[in-house]
Scaffold this active site. Structure first.
Site, mmCIF file in Angstrom:
data_model
loop_
_atom_site.group_PDB
_atom_site.id
_atom_site.type_symbol
_atom_site.label_atom_id
_atom_site.label_comp_id
_atom_site.label_asym_id
_atom_site.label_seq_id
_atom_site.Cartn_x
_atom_site.Cartn_y
_atom_site.Cartn_z
ATOM 1 N N HIS A 198 0.874 -1.340 0.075
ATOM 2 C CA HIS A 198 0.096 -0.013 -0.090
ATOM 3 C C HIS A 198 0.973 1.369 0.066
ATOM 4 O O HIS A 198 0.848 2.078 -0.913
ATOM 5 C CB HIS A 198 -0.836 0.010 1.122
ATOM 6 C CG HIS A 198 -1.828 0.957 1.176
ATOM 7 N ND1 HIS A 198 -3.168 0.978 0.885
ATOM 8 C CD2 HIS A 198 -1.724 2.392 1.737
ATOM 9 C CE1 HIS A 198 -3.791 2.254 1.105
ATOM 10 N NE2 HIS A 198 -2.776 3.128 1.617
ATOM 11 N N GLU A 199 1.835 1.300 0.976
ATOM 12 C CA GLU A 199 2.659 2.466 1.024
ATOM 13 C C GLU A 199 3.534 2.653 -0.343
ATOM 14 O O GLU A 199 4.125 3.721 -0.555
ATOM 15 C CB GLU A 199 3.490 2.360 2.235
ATOM 16 C CG GLU A 199 2.700 2.367 3.532
ATOM 17 C CD GLU A 199 1.529 3.435 3.639
ATOM 18 O OE1 GLU A 199 1.668 4.589 2.924
ATOM 19 O OE2 GLU A 199 0.430 3.284 4.447
ATOM 20 N N HIS A 254 1.781 4.539 -2.946
ATOM 21 C CA HIS A 254 1.859 6.169 -2.477
ATOM 22 C C HIS A 254 3.320 6.522 -2.806
ATOM 23 O O HIS A 254 3.284 7.561 -3.630
ATOM 24 C CB HIS A 254 1.650 6.389 -1.013
ATOM 25 C CG HIS A 254 0.165 6.355 -0.704
ATOM 26 N ND1 HIS A 254 -0.716 7.125 -1.168
ATOM 27 C CD2 HIS A 254 -0.370 5.540 0.296
ATOM 28 C CE1 HIS A 254 -1.864 6.818 -0.427
ATOM 29 N NE2 HIS A 254 -1.569 5.658 0.301
ATOM 30 N N GLU A 265 -4.591 7.679 -3.433
ATOM 31 C CA GLU A 265 -5.183 6.386 -2.799
ATOM 32 C C GLU A 265 -5.486 5.433 -4.128
ATOM 33 O O GLU A 265 -5.424 4.054 -3.724
ATOM 34 C CB GLU A 265 -6.456 6.888 -1.961
ATOM 35 C CG GLU A 265 -6.872 5.428 -0.961
ATOM 36 C CD GLU A 265 -6.035 5.303 0.320
ATOM 37 O OE1 GLU A 265 -5.085 6.110 0.481
ATOM 38 O OE2 GLU A 265 -6.157 4.237 0.759
#
Lengths: 488, 488
Positions: free
Chosen positions: B254-255, B258, B284
């Site tokens: 997830h990170e 980003h 997101e």
């Protein structure tokens, strides 16, 4: 005193920003990914622009004119702020920003060029740093000696003449002791493998024994060991060589000396101008006392020998005395930070003469390597074999630190004064050191010197702690006794 | 265009300082010693003071009036700077300072009250935050909808009505899928011990596979996973639970989503207003594409199963299909950040309705917990057992983030649009994912979306990448296909 209060409120924000800038420097050495260098130099320049604007803010001049000191703390804060304001008024903002940008870049280039033994890759950016610092020195000196002007950033009250006199006193006795030491049978060497994690574990344990507070600090790896920050966040770095554990351990003790000075300044002074070490020389007196006078003392070495045997097993020396001799081996090595107590100040003298010549325009960067190598061979009797063992070994010049090196020797001199005074008052010190407990000595330093931060000028700081004006005699007497005994 | 050039030079320094402030935040979470908190809050306040002064500098107004765009890049930079300047002009300095002070305080109170499950200790400061944000929203909205006004900080162009419509479309299909999933046999669970170092090794490997560049970033541990920074220094954090490896691995992916958005913005835009992700929703979309649509896909799970068996041995599931079911288990939990793809948006809907009512003055903080608990039981079929599982689980409201939550769902919606478009162009994607290679999909995201940064508005960014206006249909079709298959 409304002017003083306004001044201190304003300064508190500046000090907080300076802490951020310092920690950004720490990050650059200890954490930053390699590919971030170009962006980082813009970030450092932006911080420098903000700090410079605050340090030259026209309101400061008005406040400083109106402010009056109600006590010695306010007096000292005003002294520090007046010195800083006068200094920064003299340097154009453009030059300050350019210096920040170029030195940040140069540091990265130095690290890579040093790794690659590529002096040619370092020379152009070093020439640029020298050009900018000469320009800054001319602004600061206002016709006086440029080297003296630069020294004030590191040792207020210091001068090239005073340093030359100090070195003149030291040199003959150091050379005589060195010759006797080199004529004696060589000290034993440690052998074996010293795993990184175990070295770091021992470094952390020793840091705590010397009083470093990990709740307000941390220990990380970096190419060049250093201490960074003041007050509640003071970080240190070390380096590890798995074949040679003393580099890691004694670098750590050295940086702990610096860090304890910053951690132990009285909490009332947090983020004020006097809430930090007063000068590099006094700072170095702490790191050198911790590292050499305590850490390399015979009783502490006795304890360390046992602790290292516990951790690493057989380490190639057979007795506490041999271990003590190994720790204090006198050898004609290339590297300043690995030098014994006799050679160390000879390394500094070399740098002092070269950098003074650089700043005075009597030496150019193109001729620096040759000048270094010639002087090194004359002083140390060994030819320099590669740039990382010669003029590229230290980070200092890449980041524009000219006028800084002599403060290392001044620190040794101060350390001699301080430890002579401490020993006179602490008859049980050696017994405690033999148990691995340096707290009597570090407590003495804390209470006599560290808590006061920059309340007094450097020379007054030493006089307040010891009761006497600084002189080279205690250091030279200490070295004489120690190395005459070791050469037996 | 001298005005534009002046503006951009000034802004470059502001952006560089914002990077330093962001990294200081990273340091606080990942590196700072625990005893430094009090000093750090002064440092952060000092940085905020400097940034606020620059963002409201009167020269900006003049420059923005005079500046003209010569191309689409200048046009976009001016758009971003005008929006930011207009926003900051509308908020009185007193209110901005008060909000900074109270939210900083509230975050600490929230953390302690949450730990102690003490809603009463949190309520008064939350009421103060709500009061100040309502006041700020009134300044920003100038008679319009206060919630819409707040949303512009996170999703320029977003509105409460558009969010309500989006949720209205999503809700019935999500509820139906959720019911079918909960009626199916429960998914298997992993068992075993997953040593920290091995999890981090795998997390690093996966981060690289997803395109994260460690030469311009680093991965560290923190209490809450996050990504920090833009351009050449973009750092991520993760957390490790040795009994449950998916938290570490999927937080990392997830990170990385980003972080890749920030790392891949074209180098020309470095430290300019468009040199970063355009909105929280589009950000997101990247993290959710990477984490869910790629990382939780059946072919990638097949590869990950083999890799985890190599590293950890027996892990309690017997086949690739069972592993895929374990990764995508649908369960009715309390915590948003741990929710599966079906429950996640239901968590967001709850928060959206409550925070909109709070900002419109239709709900007061005194009634918030009761409203949360009633709504949670209605939506999730489970009674909230304690505040940390209820209205106190998220940090957002304590730091004044109202209007932020719906961008999480908008990100899921955008991710649906993007991945549908990518899959249509990448017929070999699943075969590559089955080999642990997501580079076709991440390369598509990089070239179609990430390189452009904030060149276009959020909706235009998606339209440029996919060729169509954003809609909920692709996400819902994707969820329908995936979870209907999984419920078989």
């Amino acid at each position: 005193m409304p002017a003083y209060d306004d001044l201190l409120s304003f300064q508190r924000v500046t000090e907080a920003l300076a802490q951020v800038a310092g920690r950004t420097g720490w990050d650059q050495e200890a954490m930053m990914p390699r590919g971030a260098a170009r962006q980082r130099s813009e970030e450092m320049a932006a911080l420098e622009e903000v700090l410079h604007a605050r340090r030259t803010d026209p309101r400061l001049g008005d406040w400083l004119e109106e402010a009056h000191a109600k006590d010695d703390v306010a007096d000292a804060n005003l002294r520090e702020m007046r010195r800083s304001y006068a200094r920064n008024q003299k340097v154009p903002a453009r030059l300050a920003a350019e210096l920040a940008r170029v030195t940040s870049l140069a540091q990265g280039i130095w690290a890579e060029a040093r790794e690659a033994e590529d002096a040619g890759a370092f020379r152009p950016v070093l020439a640029e740093v020298v050009r900018l610092r000469r320009e800054e020195a001319a602004h600061l000196a206002e016709g006086g000696d440029p080297y003296d002007a630069l020294m004030q950033d590191y040792e207020p009250g210091g001068s090239a003449d005073a340093m030359a006199e100090m070195f003149g006193t030291m040199r003959p006795r150091l050379v005589a002791l060195r010759e006797a030491a080199l004529a004696a049978p060589p000290a034993p060497r440690l052998t074996g493998h010293f795993p990184k994690e175990a070295q770091l574990q021992l470094a952390r344990e020793i840091a705590e024994r010397f009083g470093y507070d990990f709740a307000r600090g941390r220990l990380d790896l970096a190419v060049h060991p250093f201490s960074s920050g003041s007050g509640l966040d003071v970080r240190i770095t070390t380096r590890v060589d798995e074949a040679e554990p003393f580099g890691c351990l004694y670098s750590t003790i050295h940086e702990v000396g610096h860090a304890c000075y910053e951690q132990n300044v009285a909490a009332d002074h947090l983020l004020t101008p006097i809430g930090k070490g007063v000068s590099m020389g006094v700072h170095e007196s702490q790191s050198r006392s911790y590292e050499n006078q305590i850490g390399r003392s015979e009783p502490f070495c006795g304890w360390l020998y046992g602790r290292m045997r516990d951790l690493f097993g057989e380490i190639g020396v057979a007795s506490e005395r041999d271990f003590y001799r190994a720790v204090n081996a006198v050898r004609s090595g290339y590297i300043r930070t690995e030098a014994d107590e006799l050679h160390y100040n000879l390394h500094v003298m070399l740098r002092f003469d070269l950098e003074r010549a650089l700043m005075r325009g009597e030496l150019e960067v193109d001729d620096l390597e040759e000048a270094w190598n010639a002087r090194f061979e004359a002083d140390f009797g060994v030819a320099v074999d590669k740039p990382s063992n010669g003029f590229m070994q230290d980070v200092h010049w890449s980041i524009g630190l000219f006028g800084y090196f002599p403060t290392y020797s001044l620190g040794n001199l101060y350390a001699g004064c301080l430890m002579a005074a401490a020993r006179a008052e602490l008859p049980g010190l050696d017994d405690a050191l033999a148990q691995g407990d340096p707290s009597q000595a570090t407590g003495w330093m804390r209470d006599r010197l560290q808590v006061h931060g920059a309340l007094r000028t450097p020379a007054e700081t030493i006089r307040h702690a010891t009761g006497a004006a600084p002189s080279a005699a205690p250091l030279l007497d200490y070295l004489d006794a120690k190395f005459t005994d070791l050469a037996k």
